[in-house]
Motif scaffolding. Structure first.
Motif, PDB file in Angstrom:
ATOM      1  N   SER A  29       0.849  -1.188   0.000  1.00  6.47           N
ATOM      2  CA  SER A  29       0.000   0.000   0.000  1.00  6.47           C
ATOM      3  C   SER A  29       0.884   1.237   0.000  1.00  6.47           C
ATOM      4  CB  SER A  29      -0.921   0.002   1.228  1.00  6.47           C
ATOM      5  OG  SER A  29      -0.160   0.094   2.418  1.00  6.47           O
ATOM      6  N   ASP A  30       0.248   2.378  -0.260  1.00  6.48           N
ATOM      7  CA  ASP A  30       1.007   3.625  -0.187  1.00  6.48           C
ATOM      8  C   ASP A  30       0.885   4.182   1.228  1.00  6.48           C
ATOM      9  OD1 ASP A  30      -1.480   4.847  -0.011  1.00  6.48           O
ATOM     10  OD2 ASP A  30      -1.427   5.689  -2.025  1.00  6.48           O
ATOM     11  N   ASP A  59      -5.728  -5.159  -5.877  1.00  5.10           N
ATOM     12  CA  ASP A  59      -6.018  -5.082  -4.443  1.00  5.10           C
ATOM     13  C   ASP A  59      -4.756  -4.923  -3.599  1.00  5.10           C
ATOM     14  OD1 ASP A  59      -4.987  -7.581  -4.906  1.00  5.10           O
ATOM     15  OD2 ASP A  59      -6.667  -8.673  -4.017  1.00  5.10           O
ATOM     16  N   GLY A  60      -3.594  -4.840  -4.263  1.00  4.56           N
ATOM     17  CA  GLY A  60      -2.332  -4.670  -3.555  1.00  4.56           C
ATOM     18  C   GLY A  60      -1.791  -5.945  -2.943  1.00  4.56           C
ATOM     19  N   LEU A  61      -2.377  -7.099  -3.289  1.00  5.11           N
ATOM     20  CA  LEU A  61      -1.978  -8.376  -2.687  1.00  5.11           C
ATOM     21  C   LEU A  61      -1.178  -9.248  -3.643  1.00  5.11           C
ATOM     22  CD1 LEU A  61      -5.296  -9.382  -0.880  1.00  5.11           C
ATOM     23  CD2 LEU A  61      -3.278  -8.321   0.121  1.00  5.11           C
ATOM     24  N   LEU A  62      -0.279 -10.016  -3.033  1.00  5.80           N
ATOM     25  CA  LEU A  62       0.486 -11.027  -3.746  1.00  5.80           C
ATOM     26  C   LEU A  62       0.659 -12.186  -2.775  1.00  5.80           C
ATOM     27  CD1 LEU A  62       2.282 -11.991  -6.125  1.00  5.80           C
ATOM     28  CD2 LEU A  62       4.172 -10.824  -5.002  1.00  5.80           C
ATOM     29  N   THR A  70      13.211 -20.277   6.259  1.00  5.77           N
ATOM     30  CA  THR A  70      13.498 -18.851   6.265  1.00  5.77           C
ATOM     31  C   THR A  70      13.614 -18.369   4.825  1.00  5.77           C
ATOM     32  OG1 THR A  70      14.678 -19.055   8.357  1.00  5.77           O
ATOM     33  CG2 THR A  70      15.109 -17.088   7.063  1.00  5.77           C
ATOM     34  N   ASN A  71      12.820 -17.359   4.499  1.00  4.51           N
ATOM     35  CA  ASN A  71      12.819 -16.818   3.140  1.00  4.51           C
ATOM     36  C   ASN A  71      13.086 -15.320   3.172  1.00  4.51           C
ATOM     37  OD1 ASN A  71      12.099 -19.338   1.943  1.00  4.51           O
ATOM     38  ND2 ASN A  71      10.010 -19.008   2.674  1.00  4.51           N
ATOM     39  N   ILE A  72      13.588 -14.807   2.077  1.00  2.00           N
ATOM     40  CA  ILE A  72      13.902 -13.388   1.962  1.00  2.00           C
ATOM     41  C   ILE A  72      13.043 -12.785   0.865  1.00  2.00           C
ATOM     42  CG2 ILE A  72      15.705 -11.703   1.424  1.00  2.00           C
ATOM     43  CD1 ILE A  72      17.020 -14.819   2.663  1.00  2.00           C
ATOM     44  N   VAL A  73      12.335 -11.694   1.231  1.00  2.00           N
ATOM     45  CA  VAL A  73      11.454 -10.998   0.298  1.00  2.00           C
ATOM     46  C   VAL A  73      12.119  -9.678  -0.080  1.00  2.00           C
ATOM     47  CG1 VAL A  73       9.178  -9.960  -0.013  1.00  2.00           C
ATOM     48  CG2 VAL A  73       9.431 -12.015   1.404  1.00  2.00           C
ATOM     49  N   THR A 103       3.345  -6.625   5.366  1.00  2.00           N
ATOM     50  CA  THR A 103       2.850  -5.360   4.832  1.00  2.00           C
ATOM     51  C   THR A 103       4.027  -4.481   4.443  1.00  2.00           C
ATOM     52  OG1 THR A 103       0.893  -5.492   6.235  1.00  2.00           O
ATOM     53  CG2 THR A 103       1.429  -3.339   5.319  1.00  2.00           C
ATOM     54  N   VAL A 104       4.001  -3.989   3.222  1.00  2.00           N
ATOM     55  CA  VAL A 104       5.055  -3.111   2.703  1.00  2.00           C
ATOM     56  C   VAL A 104       4.400  -1.807   2.279  1.00  2.00           C
ATOM     57  CG1 VAL A 104       6.864  -2.847   0.982  1.00  2.00           C
ATOM     58  CG2 VAL A 104       6.353  -5.107   1.900  1.00  2.00           C
ATOM     59  N   VAL A 105       4.927  -0.689   2.792  1.00  3.51           N
ATOM     60  CA  VAL A 105       4.362   0.623   2.492  1.00  3.51           C
ATOM     61  C   VAL A 105       5.320   1.387   1.583  1.00  3.51           C
ATOM     62  CG1 VAL A 105       3.576   2.811   3.482  1.00  3.51           C
ATOM     63  CG2 VAL A 105       3.155   0.677   4.700  1.00  3.51           C
TER      64      VAL A 105
END
Length: 140
Positions: A29-30, A59-62, A70-73, A103-105
């Motif tokens: 989201s922004d 919708d801003g979803l993935l 352990t994963n890295i985004v 959540t990433v802004v």
């Protein structure tokens, strides 16, 4: 064979096992909490192998179903006019069937703008002086 299952064969038997997986949902989201579409993310394991790559929808979803661990985004690209936060985010998924939300802004990029010049001050005409000069009169 179904991708959620693995198979191990030995001399005397065949073993079928189900791979343990969890879902990672990225919410983009922004800074006004409006969803953003078109933001591209890459998910890798600790060794750097790419497990998933995709873009957020309207919708801003993935969402991605991943093996436990352990994963890295990492954000690969951001929508136009937004600053990309490409800082890798580490997530630990350690429970089968778990749904983890990240959540990433994004922050809107504000261009450097030259300030407008201040208006020049015009010389004001002096007002005529009227009245007296603070003289106190005593009447008795």
């Amino acid at each position: 064979m179904h991708p959620d299952y693995g198979c191990t064969a030995s001399k005397n038997f065949l073993s079928l096992h189900r791979l343990l997986r969890a879902t990672l949902s990225i919410i983009r989201s922004d800074d006004f909490d409006f969803p953003e579409d078109g933001a591209v993310f890459e998910i890798t394991d600790e060794e750097g192998a790419v497990l998933f790559s995709g873009a957020t929808g309207k919708d801003g979803l993935l969402s991605a179903v991943l093996p436990l661990g352990t994963n890295i985004v990492t954000a690969i690209s951001a929508p136009e006019d937004y600053i990309i936060d490409d800082t890798p985010k580490t997530v630990l998924q350690d429970e089968d069937g778990e749904v983890l939300e990240l959540t990433v802004v994004n922050i809107l990029e504000i261009e450097d703008v030259e300030p407008l010049p201040l208006p020049e001050e015009e010389e004001e005409e002096a007002l005529p002086r009227t009245g007296s000069e603070n003289v106190n009169y005593l009447y008795g």
